[in-house]
Design a protein around this motif. Structure first.
Motif, PDB file in Angstrom:
ATOM      1  N   ASN A  87       0.842  -1.188   0.000  1.00 51.39           N
ATOM      2  CA  ASN A  87       0.000   0.000   0.000  1.00 51.39           C
ATOM      3  C   ASN A  87       0.882   1.244   0.000  1.00 51.39           C
ATOM      4  N   LEU A  88       0.395   2.286  -0.635  1.00 59.15           N
ATOM      5  CA  LEU A  88       1.154   3.530  -0.729  1.00 59.15           C
ATOM      6  C   LEU A  88       1.437   4.092   0.658  1.00 59.15           C
ATOM      7  N   GLU A  89       2.714   4.362   0.939  1.00 64.28           N
ATOM      8  CA  GLU A  89       3.127   4.900   2.235  1.00 64.28           C
ATOM      9  C   GLU A  89       3.882   6.207   2.006  1.00 64.28           C
ATOM     10  N   VAL A  90       3.145   7.319   2.037  1.00 56.13           N
ATOM     11  CA  VAL A  90       3.749   8.642   1.906  1.00 56.13           C
ATOM     12  C   VAL A  90       3.243   9.519   3.036  1.00 56.13           C
ATOM     13  N   PHE A  91       3.917  10.640   3.230  1.00 47.96           N
ATOM     14  CA  PHE A  91       3.534  11.574   4.291  1.00 47.96           C
ATOM     15  C   PHE A  91       2.593  12.621   3.703  1.00 47.96           C
ATOM     16  N   THR A  92       1.292  12.414   3.888  1.00 51.17           N
ATOM     17  CA  THR A  92       0.326  13.373   3.379  1.00 51.17           C
ATOM     18  C   THR A  92       0.441  14.682   4.154  1.00 51.17           C
ATOM     19  N   GLY A  93       0.039  15.767   3.483  1.00 52.60           N
ATOM     20  CA  GLY A  93       0.180  17.087   4.087  1.00 52.60           C
ATOM     21  C   GLY A  93       1.569  17.664   3.927  1.00 52.60           C
ATOM     22  N   MET A  94       2.451  16.923   3.266  1.00 53.84           N
ATOM     23  CA  MET A  94       3.808  17.370   3.019  1.00 53.84           C
ATOM     24  C   MET A  94       4.060  17.385   1.516  1.00 53.84           C
ATOM     25  N   THR A  95       4.993  18.214   1.098  1.00 53.64           N
ATOM     26  CA  THR A  95       5.319  18.287  -0.324  1.00 53.64           C
ATOM     27  C   THR A  95       6.140  17.075  -0.756  1.00 53.64           C
ATOM     28  N   VAL A  96       6.264  16.931  -2.049  1.00 51.53           N
ATOM     29  CA  VAL A  96       7.096  15.863  -2.602  1.00 51.53           C
ATOM     30  C   VAL A  96       8.527  16.005  -2.108  1.00 51.53           C
ATOM     31  N   LEU A  97       9.062  17.228  -2.129  1.00 58.70           N
ATOM     32  CA  LEU A  97      10.422  17.460  -1.661  1.00 58.70           C
ATOM     33  C   LEU A  97      10.565  17.066  -0.196  1.00 58.70           C
ATOM     34  N   GLN A  98       9.611  17.424   0.632  1.00 54.10           N
ATOM     35  CA  GLN A  98       9.675  17.088   2.045  1.00 54.10           C
ATOM     36  C   GLN A  98       9.614  15.584   2.258  1.00 54.10           C
ATOM     37  N   ASN A  99       8.796  14.889   1.460  1.00 51.67           N
ATOM     38  CA  ASN A  99       8.715  13.436   1.565  1.00 51.67           C
ATOM     39  C   ASN A  99      10.062  12.789   1.275  1.00 51.67           C
ATOM     40  N   ARG A 145       7.530  18.541  -9.623  1.00 45.53           N
ATOM     41  CA  ARG A 145       6.548  18.225  -8.588  1.00 45.53           C
ATOM     42  C   ARG A 145       7.068  18.532  -7.179  1.00 45.53           C
ATOM     43  N   ALA A 146       8.249  19.072  -7.064  1.00 47.24           N
ATOM     44  CA  ALA A 146       8.901  19.226  -5.762  1.00 47.24           C
ATOM     45  C   ALA A 146       8.031  19.944  -4.739  1.00 47.24           C
ATOM     46  N   ASP A 147       7.327  20.986  -5.160  1.00 49.06           N
ATOM     47  CA  ASP A 147       6.555  21.790  -4.215  1.00 49.06           C
ATOM     48  C   ASP A 147       5.085  21.415  -4.172  1.00 49.06           C
ATOM     49  N   SER A 148       4.708  20.321  -4.852  1.00 48.29           N
ATOM     50  CA  SER A 148       3.320  19.846  -4.834  1.00 48.29           C
ATOM     51  C   SER A 148       3.083  18.976  -3.611  1.00 48.29           C
ATOM     52  N   LEU A 149       1.888  19.069  -3.044  1.00 48.78           N
ATOM     53  CA  LEU A 149       1.533  18.139  -1.984  1.00 48.78           C
ATOM     54  C   LEU A 149       1.494  16.734  -2.565  1.00 48.78           C
ATOM     55  N   GLY A 156       0.575   6.685  -9.756  1.00 45.42           N
ATOM     56  CA  GLY A 156       1.859   6.203 -10.248  1.00 45.42           C
ATOM     57  C   GLY A 156       3.016   7.086  -9.828  1.00 45.42           C
ATOM     58  N   GLU A 157       2.823   8.402  -9.866  1.00 45.96           N
ATOM     59  CA  GLU A 157       3.882   9.320  -9.446  1.00 45.96           C
ATOM     60  C   GLU A 157       4.094   9.261  -7.938  1.00 45.96           C
ATOM     61  N   ALA A 158       3.012   9.093  -7.186  1.00 44.37           N
ATOM     62  CA  ALA A 158       3.145   8.996  -5.730  1.00 44.37           C
ATOM     63  C   ALA A 158       3.929   7.750  -5.344  1.00 44.37           C
ATOM     64  N   LYS A 159       3.707   6.631  -6.063  1.00 40.26           N
ATOM     65  CA  LYS A 159       4.485   5.419  -5.804  1.00 40.26           C
ATOM     66  C   LYS A 159       5.961   5.651  -6.115  1.00 40.26           C
ATOM     67  N   LEU A 160       6.220   6.414  -7.163  1.00 38.28           N
ATOM     68  CA  LEU A 160       7.600   6.717  -7.520  1.00 38.28           C
ATOM     69  C   LEU A 160       8.252   7.574  -6.433  1.00 38.28           C
ATOM     70  N   VAL A 161       7.508   8.520  -5.877  1.00 36.75           N
ATOM     71  CA  VAL A 161       8.034   9.345  -4.781  1.00 36.75           C
ATOM     72  C   VAL A 161       8.427   8.460  -3.606  1.00 36.75           C
ATOM     73  N   GLU A 162       7.603   7.464  -3.303  1.00 40.40           N
ATOM     74  CA  GLU A 162       7.924   6.553  -2.206  1.00 40.40           C
ATOM     75  C   GLU A 162       9.251   5.843  -2.458  1.00 40.40           C
ATOM     76  N   MET A 163       9.474   5.411  -3.687  1.00 36.04           N
ATOM     77  CA  MET A 163      10.714   4.716  -4.013  1.00 36.04           C
ATOM     78  C   MET A 163      11.906   5.670  -3.970  1.00 36.04           C
ATOM     79  N   VAL A 164      11.709   6.896  -4.434  1.00 34.81           N
ATOM     80  CA  VAL A 164      12.795   7.880  -4.390  1.00 34.81           C
ATOM     81  C   VAL A 164      13.138   8.220  -2.939  1.00 34.81           C
ATOM     82  N   ARG A 165      12.131   8.274  -2.086  1.00 36.36           N
ATOM     83  CA  ARG A 165      12.394   8.521  -0.662  1.00 36.36           C
ATOM     84  C   ARG A 165      13.273   7.422  -0.070  1.00 36.36           C
ATOM     85  N   VAL A 166      13.031   6.178  -0.464  1.00 33.93           N
ATOM     86  CA  VAL A 166      13.885   5.081  -0.003  1.00 33.93           C
ATOM     87  C   VAL A 166      15.308   5.280  -0.494  1.00 33.93           C
ATOM     88  N   LEU A 167      15.469   5.715  -1.744  1.00 38.73           N
ATOM     89  CA  LEU A 167      16.809   5.958  -2.281  1.00 38.73           C
ATOM     90  C   LEU A 167      17.524   7.070  -1.525  1.00 38.73           C
TER      91      LEU A 167
END
Length: 262
Positions: A87-99, A145-149, A156-167
Motif C-alpha cells: 500500500n502507498l506509504e507517503v507523508f500526506t500534508g507534506m510536499t514531494v520534496l519534504q517526503n 513536482r517538488a513543491d506539490s503536496l 503512479g507518481e506517488a508510488k515513484l516518490v515513495e521509491m525515491v524517498r527510499v533511495l
C-alpha cells in the motif's frame, strides 16, 4: 560473505500455521532478485521479517555481513536497509520534496530523526538534505513536482516518490513489496527503469511482485515461494519453463509459458 542481502533458514509460524519454512535466498549487491509465488505463499511475511516488523522463529537476516537483530524495524535504516510497501506509504500534508527529504533525515546521526527535530540543526545540514532530495527528484523526472503536496499526485507518481524517498536513505539493500500493485500500465516503464537504476547504483534489490512481465524483464534471479518454502529458483528463463512453477503459481490447465509473461 558477499555484499547484499542473505537470508538463511528463516522460519515463521503463527500458532499451528507454518507461514515460512527454512527459507534461504540471496540478493547480491548490484542485482535484482525477484520473489514470486501464489497468494498465501509467505511473500509478505518474508518482507516483514527482513524489515524487522515480524520476528522470525529461526534463521538469520544478514546485510553486508552484519546480522540484523530480529524484530527491530527502527534499526534497519541505520543498517542501510530500505523498504517499500504494497500500500502507498507517503507523508500526506507534506510536499514531494519534504517526503523525499524524510528519507535522508532517517539516515542522519544513525537514524535518530528525533535528534534532528529537537536539537539544533545547522543550515548546512538542512541545505545538504534538500539539495540531495532535489537531485533525486531531478534524476527521476519529478523536479516539477517538488513543491506539490504528495496527495495531489497521480497514483503512479506517488508510488515513484515513495521509491525515491527510499533511495534518499542511501540504502545498500532494498525490499520492494509489490511496487506495481495498483499502477496503471503507463507507469510500468518508469517503474522498471527506477528499479533497474537501483541495481545499477550497486544496491541489492529484492523484488516481491505479482507482475510477471515486470519480474521477467528486469530480474537476474527469481525465487519461487510456495506454501512458505522455496519451490525452485533460477534465471527468469529457467523459472518460466519449470512445470512446477506453472502448476503452483497458475494452477493446472492450458496456460503456456508465453501467457505467463504477458
Amino acid at each position: 560473505m558477499s555484499a547484499g542481502l542473505q537470508i538463511s533458514g528463516v522460519s515463521k509460524a503463527y500458532g499451528g500455521l507454518q507461514v515460512l519454512r527454512d527459507v534461504t535466498l540471496r540478493a547480491p549487491a548490484g542485482s535484482i532478485t525477484a520473489v514470486i509465488g501464489p497468494n498465501g505463499a509467505g511473500k509478505s511475511t518474508l518482507a516483514n521479517v527482513i524489515s524487522g516488523f515480524v520476528t522470525q522463529d529461526a534463521g538469520t537476516v544478514v546485510v553486508n555481513g552484519a546480522t540484523l537483530p530480529p524484530g527491530r524495524a527502527m534499526t534497519r535504516a541505520a543498517r542501510r536497509l530500505g523498504r517499500t510497501f504494497q500500500n502507498l506509504e507517503v507523508f500526506t500534508g507534506m510536499t514531494v520534496l519534504q517526503n523525499v527529504a524524510m528519507g535522508a533525515y532517517s539516515r542522519q546521526r544513525g537514524g535518530h530523526l528525533a535528534d534532528l527535530v529537537r536539537g539544533p540543526r545547522s543550515r548546512r545540514d538542512e541545505r545538504e538534505v534538500h539539495e540531495a532530495a532535489r537531485a533525486l527528484l531531478d534524476r527521476f523526472g519529478l523536479e516539477g513536482r517538488a513543491d506539490s503536496l504528495v496527495e495531489s499526485l497521480p497514483f503512479g507518481e506517488a508510488k515513484l516518490v515513495e521509491m525515491v524517498r527510499v533511495l534518499a536513505m542511501e540504502p545498500e539493500v532494498v525490499v520492494l513489496d509489490e511496487p506495481a500493485a495498483g499502477l496503471p500500465p503507463a507507469s510500468a516503464l518508469p517503474l522498471a527503469q527506477t528499479i533497474a537504476g537501483m541495481a545499477a547504483d550497486g544496491i541489492g534489490v529484492l523484488l516481491i511482485e505479482h507482475n510477471m512481465k515486470l519480474v521477467m524483464s528486469i530480474s537476474e534471479h527469481v525465487v519461487v515461494l510456495d506454501q512458505g518454502q522455496v519451490l525452485t529458483e533460477g534465471t527468469p528463463t529457467q523459472v518460466q519453463q519449470d512445470a512446477r512453477v506453472i502448476e503452483a503459481y497458475l494452477g493446472p490447465g492450458p496456460m503456456t509459458t508465453e501467457e505467463l509473461t504477458r
